[in-house]
Design a protein around this motif. Structure first.
Motif, PDB file in Angstrom:
ATOM      1  N   GLN A 331       0.835  -1.204   0.000  1.00  0.00           N
ATOM      2  CA  GLN A 331       0.000   0.000   0.000  1.00  0.00           C
ATOM      3  C   GLN A 331       0.873   1.259   0.000  1.00  0.00           C
ATOM      4  OE1 GLN A 331      -2.382  -0.529   3.504  1.00  0.00           O
ATOM      5  NE2 GLN A 331      -3.765  -2.013   2.549  1.00  0.00           N
ATOM      6  N   GLU A 332       1.905   1.243   0.809  1.00  0.00           N
ATOM      7  CA  GLU A 332       2.787   2.405   0.885  1.00  0.00           C
ATOM      8  C   GLU A 332       3.554   2.593  -0.418  1.00  0.00           C
ATOM      9  OE1 GLU A 332       6.264   3.034   3.874  1.00  0.00           O
ATOM     10  OE2 GLU A 332       4.464   3.929   4.739  1.00  0.00           O
ATOM     11  N   ARG A 333       3.959   1.491  -1.031  1.00  0.00           N
ATOM     12  CA  ARG A 333       4.666   1.573  -2.314  1.00  0.00           C
ATOM     13  C   ARG A 333       3.768   2.204  -3.373  1.00  0.00           C
ATOM     14  NH1 ARG A 333       5.217  -1.454  -6.977  1.00  0.00           N
ATOM     15  NH2 ARG A 333       7.283  -1.337  -7.955  1.00  0.00           N
ATOM     16  N   SER A 334       2.523   1.799  -3.407  1.00  0.00           N
ATOM     17  CA  SER A 334       1.582   2.366  -4.382  1.00  0.00           C
ATOM     18  C   SER A 334       1.388   3.855  -4.145  1.00  0.00           C
ATOM     19  CB  SER A 334       0.226   1.645  -4.284  1.00  0.00           C
ATOM     20  OG  SER A 334       0.366   0.279  -4.620  1.00  0.00           O
ATOM     21  N   TYR A 335       1.300   4.244  -2.869  1.00  0.00           N
ATOM     22  CA  TYR A 335       1.107   5.646  -2.528  1.00  0.00           C
ATOM     23  C   TYR A 335       2.312   6.479  -2.979  1.00  0.00           C
ATOM     24  CZ  TYR A 335       0.215   9.816   0.314  1.00  0.00           C
ATOM     25  OH  TYR A 335      -0.006  11.101   0.725  1.00  0.00           O
ATOM     26  N   ILE A 336       3.527   5.952  -2.739  1.00  0.00           N
ATOM     27  CA  ILE A 336       4.740   6.678  -3.136  1.00  0.00           C
ATOM     28  C   ILE A 336       4.838   6.793  -4.653  1.00  0.00           C
ATOM     29  CG2 ILE A 336       7.270   6.537  -3.191  1.00  0.00           C
ATOM     30  CD1 ILE A 336       7.171   5.423  -0.362  1.00  0.00           C
ATOM     31  N   LEU A 337       4.486   5.722  -5.363  1.00  0.00           N
ATOM     32  CA  LEU A 337       4.529   5.768  -6.826  1.00  0.00           C
ATOM     33  C   LEU A 337       3.535   6.797  -7.374  1.00  0.00           C
ATOM     34  CD1 LEU A 337       4.943   2.012  -7.801  1.00  0.00           C
ATOM     35  CD2 LEU A 337       6.570   3.867  -8.221  1.00  0.00           C
ATOM     36  N   GLU A 338       2.376   6.923  -6.719  1.00  0.00           N
ATOM     37  CA  GLU A 338       1.406   7.938  -7.138  1.00  0.00           C
ATOM     38  C   GLU A 338       1.969   9.339  -6.923  1.00  0.00           C
ATOM     39  OE1 GLU A 338      -2.318   7.369  -5.186  1.00  0.00           O
ATOM     40  OE2 GLU A 338      -2.620   5.351  -5.994  1.00  0.00           O
TER      41      GLU A 338
END
Length: 459
Positions: A331-338
């Motif tokens: 979830q955190e990885r997706s947030y950072i990529l966004e």
């Protein structure tokens, strides 16, 4: 930043005075306690930060001879007559004097502006490290400690003395002193090589002075106060070193990916050529020592002294932790990529769909700001250095029953260093002193500023 502390304990033997004593960390890795030595008080502080290269050399030889004599005396004790007074106490006294004197001799290599002094100090460090190995491999001394452990009444020793004795036996076995003479000699030779290589490795990093040149645009996102503090080149660009007060702010705040990439590549490549050669020698040497002592790997050898005990426990812990955090991590990885995709679009940078090594610090800082509303600049305003320092020292004074008083005009290695006197609040007796250096300390090397050092000195 130098953080220098003292710890107060009680005497290690029931038959001795209960006066306060100071904790010292032995070169062997063991911690020991000894009686308060009045030479550490305000008028008789033995620490001298202004030694010349010749003085460092002569005092190194004197120290080696003095400590060797102490070990010789313990080694000469009749095994049947081994006692606390003839074994543990002399070793404790010797090691405390050794630790204090060694601080004086090997510390200048990190902070002296004089290259001759730094080199003399580094050479002293090599000699003393070699000497450490010699003393740690004294089978005659080890046998006396083992004999004492087997014959003494444990109830007559305070817990600190009992632990010290047991730890010396354990460290002796970790040096192979329970093995054959041939294996002992091989381990000694290998450890001396490891010590010398390790010192050379650190010396290379200490003397490292690489810097990168950037335009003001390439430093986008960094505070004006930071950029204004950088050295400016003749062509109106800025010189950035690889030292922590330059590296971390840039990696956390600079929004230009290519600048961060260059900085990260240079930082992770410090002393690449010379230190790679050292690592190629060091790794097999460590593995060989571990194997001789019955360990599968060097990691298992190191972990034996820690709570984890072995690599299997570490692997199990990390695997279990990974499973528990995997969903949150995704979830955190997706947030950072966004965040990265949005920022790249806004600033006109190419989005590669990855979180690179040079992206982590920058976007973790962004997460704190945007998701958790953490403004570190605002936090700093509420926690100035003086207030934080006073608060921390106050907590320790209350917790330990001590009072700290700053010493006027102390003899220190830099004008920014403070010296404090430590007194027992009940008796008013001065039991020691400590230095406090709260700022990165740099050594000028060929026109650039070199290593930042984090060390602990106990007096």
């Amino acid at each position: 930043m130098f953080s220098v502390c003292i710890s107060v304990f009680r005497a290690v033997n029931r038959g001795h005075s209960a006066r306060p004593i100071l904790k010292m960390t032995l070169q062997s890795g063991a911690e020991m306690c000894v009686k308060h030595n009045s030479s550490t008080t305000a008028n008789r502080n033995r620490l001298n930060w202004g030694l010349s290269p010749d003085e460092i050399k002569s005092r190194t030889e004197e120290l080696i001879q003095r400590i060797k004599q102490a070990y010789d005396n313990v080694g000469a004790v009749d095994t049947d007559k081994a006692s606390y007074e003839s074994t543990l106490k002399p070793l404790a006294d010797a090691e405390v004097g050794y630790s204090v004197e060694r601080n004086i001799l090997d510390f200048p290599q990190y902070v002296s502006p004089c290259k001759a002094v730094r080199e003399a100090s580094a050479e002293a460090d090599k000699k003393l490290s070699d000497f450490d190995v010699e003393m740690s491999m004294r089978e005659d001394v080890f046998q006396k400690i083992v004999a004492l452990q087997e014959k003494c009444n444990i109830g007559d020793l305070r817990p600190e003395a009992k632990r010290f004795m047991e730890r010396l036996v354990q460290l002796g076995k970790r040096n192979g002193l329970h093995l054959s003479k041939e294996i002992q000699q091989e381990i000694k030779s290998l450890k001396k090589q490891i010590c010398e290589l390790s010192i050379d490795f650190n010396k290379n990093l200490n003397e490292e002075n690489t810097s990168l040149i950037f335009t003001k645009q390439e430093l986008g996102g960094l505070a004006e106060s930071f950029v204004g503090g950088l050295e400016k080149t003749e062509d109106d660009k800025y010189r950035v070193t690889l030292q922590y007060p330059h590296y971390y702010p840039l990696m956390k705040r600079c929004y230009v990916p290519e600048t961060r990439r260059k900085m990260e590549a240079a930082f992770q490549s410090r002393c690449k050529e010379e230190n790679t050669k050292i690592l190629e020698q060091l790794i097999p040497l460590r593995a060989k020592v571990a194997k001789l002592l019955g360990f599968s790997t060097h990691a298992d050898y190191v972990l034996e002294m820690n709570i984890a005990k072995n690599t299997k426990n570490v692997t199990t812990f990390l695997d279990e932790l990974y499973e528990k955090l995997r969903l949150l991590g995704e979830q955190e990885r997706s947030y950072i990529l966004e965040l990265k995709m949005k920022e790249c679009a806004e600033r006109g940078f190419e989005f590669d769909g990855k979180i690179n090594g040079w992206d982590m610090a920058y976007y973790m800082n962004k997460v704190e700001e945007l998701k958790y509303s953490v403004d570190k600049d605002k936090l700093v305003e509420h926690f100035p250095l003086e207030v934080v320092t006073e608060g921390l020292l106050s907590i320790y004074q209350d917790l330990l029953g001590l009072s700290f008083q700053q010493v006027a005009n102390p003899h220190v290695w830099h004008e920014g260093v403070s010296l404090y006197s430590v007194k027992d609040t009940v008796t008013g007796e001065e039991i020691g002193q400590f230095y406090l250096d709260l700022h990165p300390r740099y050594v000028c090397l060929n026109g650039f500023y070199g290593c930042e050092v984090l060390l602990t000195i106990v007096v």
